[in-house]
Design a protein around this motif. Structure first.
Motif, short mmCIF file in Angstrom:
data_model
loop_
_atom_site.label_atom_id
_atom_site.label_comp_id
_atom_site.label_asym_id
_atom_site.label_seq_id
_atom_site.Cartn_x
_atom_site.Cartn_y
_atom_site.Cartn_z
N THR A 273 0.63 -1.03 -0.05
CA THR A 273 0.07 0.10 -0.14
C THR A 273 1.08 1.74 -0.15
N CYS A 274 0.81 2.29 -0.72
CA CYS A 274 1.60 3.14 -0.93
C CYS A 274 0.22 4.45 -0.97
N LEU A 275 0.58 6.27 -0.52
CA LEU A 275 0.07 6.68 -0.96
C LEU A 275 0.34 7.79 -2.14
N LYS A 276 -0.87 8.55 -3.16
CA LYS A 276 -1.21 8.76 -3.88
C LYS A 276 0.14 9.21 -4.80
N ARG A 277 0.80 9.82 -3.99
CA ARG A 277 2.17 10.69 -4.55
C ARG A 277 3.22 9.91 -5.05
N LEU A 278 2.94 8.41 -4.68
CA LEU A 278 4.53 6.93 -4.74
C LEU A 278 3.54 7.03 -5.96
N ILE A 279 1.85 6.21 -6.06
CA ILE A 279 2.13 5.18 -6.95
C ILE A 279 3.50 5.50 -8.64
N ASN B 254 -8.46 -0.90 1.52
CA ASN B 254 -9.08 -0.82 2.85
C ASN B 254 -8.56 -0.73 3.89
N SER B 255 -7.83 0.27 4.12
CA SER B 255 -7.00 0.95 5.55
C SER B 255 -7.16 2.48 6.13
N GLU B 256 -7.09 2.25 7.59
CA GLU B 256 -7.28 3.75 7.39
C GLU B 256 -5.70 3.89 8.29
N HIS B 257 -4.85 3.03 8.08
CA HIS B 257 -3.37 3.47 8.73
C HIS B 257 -3.07 4.71 8.74
N ALA B 258 -2.95 5.42 10.07
CA ALA B 258 -2.18 6.42 10.01
C ALA B 258 -3.28 7.39 9.90
N GLY B 259 -5.04 7.42 9.38
CA GLY B 259 -5.40 8.20 9.06
C GLY B 259 -5.39 9.06 7.48
N GLU B 260 -4.48 7.87 6.60
CA GLU B 260 -4.37 8.59 5.74
C GLU B 260 -5.28 7.87 4.52
N THR B 261 -5.17 7.84 3.31
CA THR B 261 -6.02 7.05 2.01
C THR B 261 -4.62 5.99 1.11
N TRP B 262 -4.55 5.07 1.61
CA TRP B 262 -3.51 4.04 0.96
C TRP B 262 -4.13 3.85 -0.40
N TYR B 263 -3.16 2.77 -1.50
CA TYR B 263 -4.08 2.78 -2.06
C TYR B 263 -2.50 1.49 -2.54
N ASN B 264 -3.99 -0.11 -3.28
CA ASN B 264 -3.05 -1.33 -3.26
C ASN B 264 -2.08 -1.32 -4.30
N LEU B 265 -0.74 -1.12 -4.13
CA LEU B 265 -0.36 -1.25 -6.41
C LEU B 265 -0.16 -3.17 -6.27
N GLU B 266 -0.02 -3.56 -7.19
CA GLU B 266 0.23 -5.31 -7.13
C GLU B 266 1.19 -6.31 -8.18
N LYS B 267 1.79 -6.55 -7.97
CA LYS B 267 2.85 -7.29 -9.39
C LYS B 267 2.97 -8.53 -8.96
N VAL B 268 1.73 -9.10 -10.64
CA VAL B 268 1.93 -10.47 -10.34
C VAL B 268 2.96 -10.98 -11.10
N TRP B 269 3.46 -11.82 -11.29
CA TRP B 269 4.54 -12.71 -12.87
C TRP B 269 4.12 -13.56 -13.37
N ASP B 270 4.55 -12.82 -14.33
CA ASP B 270 4.55 -13.28 -15.95
C ASP B 270 4.46 -14.69 -16.15
#
Length: 161
Positions: free
Chosen positions: A124-130, A145-161
């Motif tokens: 998970t990361c903040l929008k500026r790091l996407i 689905n995170s409330e960590h530190a009261g921030e909006t977090w984004y799920n980023l995923e890497k699936v192997w080829d």
């Protein structure tokens, strides 16, 4: 620079890097990092120049596809094989930024995860790091689905080829 498994002796430098890169609400405590070193030693990598820690990456290998807030309260134990590699933290010392160290740490952990039969890597990361993570092959899966530190977090995923 070399990337090696973490050592407990690295803890003071890890904490200095953690505090320089995250707000007080976001940053992990020294107790949390001590537990991560003990429980996640095989998925906790450190970029170093001799005795100097330049950056680190850590996260558990678990059955869950994405990070869940309770994982920050109690560090899960790594699965021996399979599952998903999660990234709790990727952090680089302010003195070593813009040298591709973060990307090298992501690559090193991804290679380890693939060798251990993991199907994906997520964080998970903040929008500026996407954009940084997208340049490293991750796909934005939307708001976490995170409330960590009261921030909006984004799920980023890497699936192997």
């Amino acid at each position: 620079m070399e990337i090696t498994p973490v050592k407990m002796l690295d803890l003071p430098q890890i904490m200095a890097i953690e505090k320089s890169g995250f707000s007080e609400a976001e940053a992990g405590s020294e107790a949390a990092y001590r537990e991560r070193i003990e429980k996640l030693a095989d998925t906790f990598l450190v970029a170093r120049d001799g005795a100097v820690v330049l950056g680190f990456i850590v996260g558990p290998a678990v059955g869950a596809r994405y990070i869940e807030d309770e994982m920050f309260v109690e560090t899960p134990t790594n699965l021996p094989r399979g599952g998903h590699q999660l990234v709790f933290t990727l952090a680089v010392s302010p003195l070593a930024r813009h040298q591709q160290i973060g990307s090298q740490l992501l690559t090193a952990l991804a290679e380890k995860a693939q060798a251990d039969g993991r199907t994906s890597m997520a964080l998970t990361c903040l929008k500026r790091l996407i954009p940084f993570y997208e340049r490293n092959g991750f796909i934005n899966q939307g708001v976490a689905n995170s409330e960590h530190a009261g921030e909006t977090w984004y799920n980023l995923e890497k699936v192997w080829d």
